[in-house]
Enzyme design. Structure first.
Site, PDB file in Angstrom:
ATOM      1  N   ASP A 191       5.373  -4.478   2.760  1.00 29.09           N
ATOM      2  CA  ASP A 191       4.426  -3.378   2.943  1.00 29.09           C
ATOM      3  C   ASP A 191       4.258  -3.004   4.406  1.00 29.09           C
ATOM      4  O   ASP A 191       3.748  -1.925   4.734  1.00 29.09           O
ATOM      5  CB  ASP A 191       3.068  -3.710   2.317  1.00 29.09           C
ATOM      6  CG  ASP A 191       2.414  -4.963   2.874  1.00 29.09           C
ATOM      7  OD1 ASP A 191       2.986  -5.615   3.772  1.00 29.09           O
ATOM      8  OD2 ASP A 191       1.316  -5.317   2.397  1.00 29.09           O
ATOM      9  N   GLU A 192       4.713  -3.847   5.316  1.00 24.63           N
ATOM     10  CA  GLU A 192       4.547  -3.566   6.746  1.00 24.63           C
ATOM     11  C   GLU A 192       5.346  -2.355   7.207  1.00 24.63           C
ATOM     12  O   GLU A 192       5.073  -1.792   8.270  1.00 24.63           O
ATOM     13  CB  GLU A 192       4.910  -4.803   7.577  1.00 24.63           C
ATOM     14  CG  GLU A 192       3.971  -5.962   7.343  1.00 24.63           C
ATOM     15  CD  GLU A 192       4.194  -7.121   8.312  1.00 24.63           C
ATOM     16  OE1 GLU A 192       4.417  -6.858   9.502  1.00 24.63           O
ATOM     17  OE2 GLU A 192       4.142  -8.276   7.867  1.00 24.63           O
ATOM     18  N   TYR A 237       9.740  -6.299  13.872  1.00 24.49           N
ATOM     19  CA  TYR A 237      10.056  -6.819  12.534  1.00 24.49           C
ATOM     20  C   TYR A 237      10.009  -5.718  11.487  1.00 24.49           C
ATOM     21  O   TYR A 237      10.974  -5.491  10.749  1.00 24.49           O
ATOM     22  CB  TYR A 237       9.099  -7.949  12.146  1.00 24.49           C
ATOM     23  CG  TYR A 237       9.064  -8.201  10.655  1.00 24.49           C
ATOM     24  CD1 TYR A 237      10.215  -8.623   9.987  1.00 24.49           C
ATOM     25  CD2 TYR A 237       7.905  -7.978   9.909  1.00 24.49           C
ATOM     26  CE1 TYR A 237      10.202  -8.824   8.605  1.00 24.49           C
ATOM     27  CE2 TYR A 237       7.887  -8.188   8.538  1.00 24.49           C
ATOM     28  CZ  TYR A 237       9.032  -8.611   7.888  1.00 24.49           C
ATOM     29  OH  TYR A 237       9.032  -8.805   6.533  1.00 24.49           O
TER      30      TYR A 237
END
Length: 339
Positions: free
Chosen positions: A129-130, A155
């Site tokens: 979800d990031e 990331y």
């Protein structure tokens, strides 16, 4: 009739490792191949109970090494690829972004090329979800599959890049793919640099627990076994080309998580130590998993039942995590949190 072959990349890691065990037990009629390069977070001791099973196979390989991966796919002719392998710790991506690009982006491209070459039945790309960025603290707002991608860390940018590659291979080459984007996972075999296992291990040793900033950042917590059942469903029933969000409906602030664990272990809040906030620390993640629920999935763990089970697992498996937090990891911890 030959057995279906399922390749699980990153199967020595936390989520991939739990998925390997889940698949071995649920589908004895499948051959499960665990491919992992065994970096610092890779651990095969979790698979001691299954390594003698005839349908389990381990392959040590780097997903970004085209000369290893392409011949492997040609030889084995995998039916399914479930792609977990990734550098995943945000703090490490801030310190050294390059390794995240190599593994998460270039490695994914190699796997896609190999999958296209042999014509796999399904390529499931496990994302996060990031990639959506951050939400504000309005409890009525959630990430959906239509939320624009706006990653805020090296990331999440590397994962967003790999998501776009997977989509492109479907649109350009008609590769049968699905992308899953999950909220924060927790459960057995979680590497102890992440919040929940870090907190448990520190508290059990009566050590200070570092909490970034004011601890009010919110995450939606998903038990790893619920995540495994979701991926299983998507692998078999997901509509080609579709994205599915996987969330646990368990929003907690980081401080609430730490205090829950402290209370469960009968310790004092004095063990909490607030430290300098992480660069680019997203405020809140929260997922709307309606699309996946319509496909037939629902989480079985509440945060309360899941965290109790997880704490008990760490109490029962101290030998596993005590071995991991020694040596090189301890040096990293001290540098990261300046403790």
């Amino acid at each position: 009739m030959p057995k279906k072959k399922v390749l699980v990349t990153g199967g020595a890691g936390f989520i991939g490792g739990n998925f390997v065990q889940y698949m071995i037990h649920k589908y004895p009629q499948y051959d499960i191949y665990n491919l992992d390069s065994l970096t610092y977070a890779g651990d095969l001791t979790k698979h001691r109970e299954i390594e003698t099973k005839k349908n389990y196979h381990f392959i040590k390989a780097d997903i970004a090494d085209r000369e290893q991966i392409i011949p492997l796919f040609v030889q084995e002719k995998f039916d399914y690829v479930v792609h977990f392998a990734a550098e995943s710790h945000v703090d490490r991506s801030i310190t050294d972004p390059e390794v995240f690009i190599r593994t998460n982006v270039l490695g994914t491209q190699v796997l896609l090329d190999a999958s296209k070459h042999i014509g796999v039945t399904k390529f499931v790309h496990v994302s996060t979800d990031e990639v959506y960025g951050e939400l504000d603290f309005d409890p009525t707002t959630f990430f959906t599959e239509e939320t624009p991608i706006q990653p805020n860390s090296p990331y999440s940018a590397s994962k967003a890049s790999s998501d776009l590659l997977v989509r492109a291979y479907h649109e350009t080459y008609e590769l049968p793919v699905n992308i899953t984007r999950c909220s924060n996972n927790y459960g057995p075999y979680h590497f102890p640099e992440k919040l929940i296992p870090l907190t448990i291990s520190r508290i059990l040793n009566d050590q200070k627990v570092p909490v970034y900033g004011d601890g009010k950042n919110i995450r939606d917590w998903l038990h790893v076994i619920d995540h495994c059942t979701a991926i299983d469903l998507v692998m078999h029933e997901g509509i080609n080309g579709e994205v599915y969000n996987v969330g646990g409906h368990n929003e907690q602030t980081n401080l609430e998580v730490v205090k829950t664990i402290i209370r469960a272990l009968g310790k004092s809040d004095d063990l909490i130590e607030f430290v300098k906030d992480r660069l680019g620390h997203d405020k809140r993640y929260a997922i709307d998993p309606t699309k996946l629920e319509k496909l037939g999935w629902k989480p079985t763990y509440t945060f309360e039942t899941g965290i109790d089970q997880t704490i008990q697992w760490y109490l029962d498996n101290k030998e596993w995590w005590e071995h991991i937090i020694s040596g090189e990891y301890q040096s990293y911890f001290e540098k990261q949190y300046s403790i």
